[in-house]
Motif scaffolding. Structure first.
Motif, mmCIF file in Angstrom:
data_model
loop_
_atom_site.group_PDB
_atom_site.id
_atom_site.type_symbol
_atom_site.label_atom_id
_atom_site.label_comp_id
_atom_site.label_asym_id
_atom_site.label_seq_id
_atom_site.Cartn_x
_atom_site.Cartn_y
_atom_site.Cartn_z
ATOM 1 N N GLN A 16 0.724 -1.276 -0.168
ATOM 2 C CA GLN A 16 0.081 0.052 0.104
ATOM 3 C C GLN A 16 0.869 1.302 -0.075
ATOM 4 O OE1 GLN A 16 -3.187 -0.034 2.864
ATOM 5 N NE2 GLN A 16 -3.367 -2.190 2.918
ATOM 6 N N HIS A 17 2.094 1.218 0.648
ATOM 7 C CA HIS A 17 2.675 2.519 0.888
ATOM 8 C C HIS A 17 4.197 2.358 0.549
ATOM 9 C CE1 HIS A 17 -0.474 4.666 2.267
ATOM 10 N NE2 HIS A 17 -0.933 3.695 3.227
ATOM 11 N N LEU A 18 4.697 1.142 0.643
ATOM 12 C CA LEU A 18 6.125 0.917 0.325
ATOM 13 C C LEU A 18 6.175 0.275 -1.212
ATOM 14 C CD1 LEU A 18 9.164 0.356 1.435
ATOM 15 C CD2 LEU A 18 8.288 -2.118 2.167
ATOM 16 N N ALA A 19 7.243 0.852 -1.902
ATOM 17 C CA ALA A 19 7.193 0.926 -3.351
ATOM 18 C C ALA A 19 7.672 -0.690 -3.743
ATOM 19 C CB ALA A 19 7.962 1.699 -4.060
ATOM 20 N N GLY A 20 7.019 -1.419 -4.333
ATOM 21 C CA GLY A 20 7.123 -2.885 -4.488
ATOM 22 C C GLY A 20 7.009 -3.716 -3.713
ATOM 23 N N GLY A 21 6.614 -3.432 -2.369
ATOM 24 C CA GLY A 21 6.503 -4.177 -1.194
ATOM 25 C C GLY A 21 7.351 -4.602 -0.605
ATOM 26 N N VAL A 22 8.637 -4.335 -0.754
ATOM 27 C CA VAL A 22 9.736 -4.706 -0.446
ATOM 28 C C VAL A 22 10.790 -3.550 -0.318
ATOM 29 C CG1 VAL A 22 9.797 -7.217 -0.829
ATOM 30 C CG2 VAL A 22 10.822 -5.737 -2.462
ATOM 31 N N ALA A 23 12.000 -3.732 0.459
ATOM 32 C CA ALA A 23 12.677 -2.592 0.751
ATOM 33 C C ALA A 23 13.815 -2.482 -0.264
ATOM 34 C CB ALA A 23 13.304 -2.426 1.972
ATOM 35 N N SER A 24 14.189 -3.766 -0.873
ATOM 36 C CA SER A 24 14.989 -4.000 -1.930
ATOM 37 C C SER A 24 14.409 -4.852 -2.938
ATOM 38 C CB SER A 24 16.536 -4.648 -1.427
ATOM 39 O OG SER A 24 17.279 -5.164 -2.286
ATOM 40 N N SER A 25 14.548 -4.515 -4.165
ATOM 41 C CA SER A 25 13.691 -5.220 -5.400
ATOM 42 C C SER A 25 14.146 -6.790 -5.354
ATOM 43 C CB SER A 25 13.966 -4.640 -6.753
ATOM 44 O OG SER A 25 13.556 -3.148 -6.626
ATOM 45 N N LEU A 26 15.265 -7.105 -5.111
ATOM 46 C CA LEU A 26 15.411 -8.425 -5.098
ATOM 47 C C LEU A 26 14.843 -9.502 -4.335
ATOM 48 C CD1 LEU A 26 18.047 -10.084 -6.627
ATOM 49 C CD2 LEU A 26 19.327 -9.896 -4.763
ATOM 50 N N ARG A 27 14.369 -9.046 -3.433
ATOM 51 C CA ARG A 27 13.762 -9.647 -2.363
ATOM 52 C C ARG A 27 12.311 -10.018 -2.658
ATOM 53 N NH1 ARG A 27 15.100 -5.518 2.798
ATOM 54 N NH2 ARG A 27 17.172 -5.449 2.387
ATOM 55 N N ALA A 28 11.684 -9.701 -3.796
ATOM 56 C CA ALA A 28 10.462 -9.552 -4.272
ATOM 57 C C ALA A 28 10.419 -11.041 -5.085
ATOM 58 C CB ALA A 28 9.802 -8.550 -5.157
ATOM 59 N N SER A 29 11.482 -11.731 -5.317
ATOM 60 C CA SER A 29 11.604 -12.915 -6.073
ATOM 61 C C SER A 29 11.354 -14.138 -5.287
ATOM 62 C CB SER A 29 12.749 -12.747 -6.881
ATOM 63 O OG SER A 29 13.918 -13.181 -6.294
ATOM 64 N N MET A 30 11.192 -14.120 -3.967
ATOM 65 C CA MET A 30 11.127 -15.315 -3.088
ATOM 66 C C MET A 30 9.756 -15.963 -3.214
ATOM 67 S SD MET A 30 11.902 -15.800 0.817
ATOM 68 C CE MET A 30 13.871 -15.609 0.593
ATOM 69 N N LYS A 31 9.903 -17.238 -3.379
ATOM 70 C CA LYS A 31 8.527 -18.118 -3.562
ATOM 71 C C LYS A 31 8.173 -18.913 -2.109
ATOM 72 C CE LYS A 31 7.987 -16.431 -7.848
ATOM 73 N NZ LYS A 31 6.890 -15.592 -8.115
ATOM 74 N N PRO A 32 7.169 -19.188 -2.094
ATOM 75 C CA PRO A 32 5.889 -18.445 -2.494
ATOM 76 C C PRO A 32 5.678 -17.183 -2.218
ATOM 77 C CG PRO A 32 5.401 -19.780 -0.584
ATOM 78 C CD PRO A 32 6.889 -19.964 -0.639
ATOM 79 N N THR A 33 6.222 -16.705 -1.425
ATOM 80 C CA THR A 33 6.122 -15.234 -1.034
ATOM 81 C C THR A 33 6.953 -14.581 -0.302
ATOM 82 O OG1 THR A 33 4.653 -13.712 0.107
ATOM 83 C CG2 THR A 33 5.096 -15.455 1.343
ATOM 84 N N PRO A 34 7.510 -13.251 -0.399
ATOM 85 C CA PRO A 34 8.522 -12.716 0.412
ATOM 86 C C PRO A 34 8.231 -12.927 1.955
ATOM 87 C CG PRO A 34 8.054 -11.311 -1.311
ATOM 88 C CD PRO A 34 6.768 -12.223 -1.152
ATOM 89 N N LEU A 35 9.208 -13.432 2.673
ATOM 90 C CA LEU A 35 8.957 -13.923 3.978
ATOM 91 C C LEU A 35 9.137 -12.712 4.885
ATOM 92 C CD1 LEU A 35 10.712 -17.250 4.524
ATOM 93 C CD2 LEU A 35 8.289 -16.867 4.145
ATOM 94 N N TYR A 36 8.356 -12.662 5.914
ATOM 95 C CA TYR A 36 8.636 -11.809 6.977
ATOM 96 C C TYR A 36 9.041 -12.533 8.173
ATOM 97 C CZ TYR A 36 6.220 -8.012 4.329
ATOM 98 O OH TYR A 36 6.144 -7.068 3.538
ATOM 99 N N ALA A 37 10.411 -11.701 8.744
ATOM 100 C CA ALA A 37 11.017 -12.671 9.855
ATOM 101 C C ALA A 37 10.715 -11.659 11.218
ATOM 102 C CB ALA A 37 12.574 -12.242 9.848
ATOM 103 N N LYS A 38 10.609 -12.721 12.108
ATOM 104 C CA LYS A 38 9.918 -12.361 13.497
ATOM 105 C C LYS A 38 11.182 -12.183 14.614
ATOM 106 C CE LYS A 38 7.148 -13.677 17.406
ATOM 107 N NZ LYS A 38 6.167 -14.552 17.937
ATOM 108 N N SER A 39 12.511 -13.128 14.334
ATOM 109 C CA SER A 39 13.435 -13.280 15.102
ATOM 110 C C SER A 39 14.367 -14.314 14.636
ATOM 111 C CB SER A 39 13.062 -13.786 16.703
ATOM 112 O OG SER A 39 12.693 -15.036 16.539
ATOM 113 N N ALA A 40 15.700 -14.076 15.054
ATOM 114 C CA ALA A 40 16.700 -15.076 14.580
ATOM 115 C C ALA A 40 17.824 -15.313 15.481
ATOM 116 C CB ALA A 40 17.202 -14.410 13.282
#
Length: 447
Positions: A16-40
């Motif tokens: 809605q407000h982040l262009a491309g939906g990701v902060a770096s274009s490369l990350r959009a290619s992940m399948k089945p969806t760009p993952l959102y991390a909680k912790s590591a």
């Protein structure tokens, strides 16, 4: 069956407000969806849906100590307590510069910056100012950041160039929006071709300011230089008054404490470092010949950046390098031993399942590809890999709890242990069964 409902929902919200939906274009290619991390922590990462993965993405390379390393975190915390950045000088800059000149064989002086792209820009500017020439030789399949003056698109698999729009450009830009004239000073050559290199440098050396090269083609197959190739490059550039720049944004502090140029015993004029140097905190540098770097001392070449050498980034770099240097580089032996075990295990599984593929590995970095070839040691062959099959493979591995970069490049950290390697190979064994079945089903349909 893993679910990714929260990641999918967050990605839709981000759009809605982040262009491309990701902060770096490369990350959009992940399948089945760009993952959102909680912790590591250490070698594993957990997403917002509660799925935990063994991580070989490692933030696209910087996390050489793994996630949330205690010593690194403590150094960053102490730096924050004293102020994250001043816009003034501080001891951290001096300590890091001293450390870099100590561990990097080619480094006599350094300049600090924030990203690999910025450091490459400075290295090119220094080269042009030092030689009073303008042209830059770079190579097919290498990546030197996304600034207009160096960012080129990859050629097609037959190595022919594709013109951009209706402009019959000799070198197509890497993205729409680049100036039509931005690559006019670039000479693009095949890598690992000594005849093409020598012919071009001897013919056009009077106009060539620099040759910029990755020491290993990490993004494009982890292809290593042919015996004598980098030495020839060094000899020719010295003879013809051309600056040799080694882009070690990936290989720096990953292939050895002295980077690839230390491992291969080559002394470029300038080296560009980043990624692993900060252990996950943004920092980069240009290091090298004091005579060239003196152009910054004298103010002839401007080196700017509000956050250059800030307290947090220098503290992170000092902590990371210091940890890697402990016990005579034991961390490198650990990573290389584990990655060699993993690479050999993958090759054995490819053979077991009769799946054509190649694994190129050097130290703690490797590239895996599905390709009907015995070896991949040039960019033309690398471009014949089955990229779509690898993307599907990476998606299936995600289901098995292993996080991979979709292009085939793998990293390992000091936090990985034998247990993660063994679990990864067991997961891959199961995934190869699925891939074989899917391939058979496709053949039956098309047959």
């Amino acid at each position: 069956m893993r679910t990714y409902e929260q990641s999918i929902a967050k990605h839709q919200a981000a759009k809605q407000h982040l262009a491309g939906g990701v902060a770096s274009s490369l990350r959009a290619s992940m399948k089945p969806t760009p993952l959102y991390a909680k912790s590591a922590k250490a070698a594993c990462i957990t997403d917002v849906d509660g799925n935990t993965y063994i991580d070989y993405l490692l933030a696209y390379g910087p996390l050489i100590l793994g996630h949330a390393h205690d010593g690194l975190n403590e150094s960053i915390h102490q730096a924050l307590l004293n102020g994250a950045t001043y816009g003034l000088q501080h001891d951290g800059e001096i300590k890091l510069a001293d450390l870099l000149t100590e561990v990097l064989p080619c480094a006599e002086k350094v300049s600090l910056s924030g990203s690999g792209t910025e450091a490459v820009m400075l290295a090119l500017r220094l080269s042009r100012a030092y030689t009073n020439k303008t042209k830059v030789v770079r190579f097919h399949g290498h990546y030197h950041g996304w600034s207009d003056s160096i960012f080129t698109s990859f050629p097609s698999s037959d190595m022919s160039q594709k013109a951009s729009d209706d402009r019959a450009a000799a070198i197509p830009p890497g993205t729409f929006g680049q100036s039509e004239n931005s690559l006019d000073d670039i000479i693009l050559l095949p890598w690992n071709d000594p005849e093409a290199l020598e012919s071009t440098l001897r013919t056009r050396g009077h106009e060539i300011a620099a040759v910029i090269t990755e020491p290993v083609m990490c993004n494009s197959g982890c292809i290593q230089p042919k015996a004598g190739y980098l030495a020839l490059m060094r000899k020719l550039t010295q003879e013809l008054n051309i600056v040799m720049i080694m882009d070690e944004v990936i290989t720096g502090f990953r292939l050895s404490l002295g980077g690839a140029h230390g491992r291969f015993d080559i002394r470029p004029d300038l080296v560009v470092i980043g990624k692993a140097m900060g252990g996950g905190i943004a920092i980069s540098a240009v290091a090298g010949n004091a005579e060239i770097m003196k152009l910054v001392d004298e103010g002839k070449v401007s080196h700017l950046g509000t956050l250059n050498g800030n307290c947090v980034s220098t503290a992170a770099a000092i902590a990371t390098i210091s940890h890697l240097a402990q016990d005579n580089g034991a961390a490198y032996k650990h990573m290389e031993t584990l990655f060699t075990e993993l690479a050999d295990g993958i090759r054995a599984l490819l053979s077991k399942h009769s799946i054509p593929g190649v694994v190129n590995q050097i130290g703690p970095v490797m590239h895996m590809m599905f390709i009907d070839a015995i070896e991949v040691n040039d960019f033309e062959t690398f471009n014949k890999r089955d990229a779509a099959q690898y993307t599907r493979f990476a998606e299936l591995m995600l289901e098995e709890g292993v996080l991979l970069r979709p292009n085939g490049l793998w990293y390992i950290s000091t936090a990985h242990q034998s247990a993660e390697i063994e679990a990864t190979l067991r997961a891959m064994d199961r995934v190869f069964v699925q891939l074989t079945l899917q391939t058979s089903e496709k053949q039956e349909v098309t047959g």
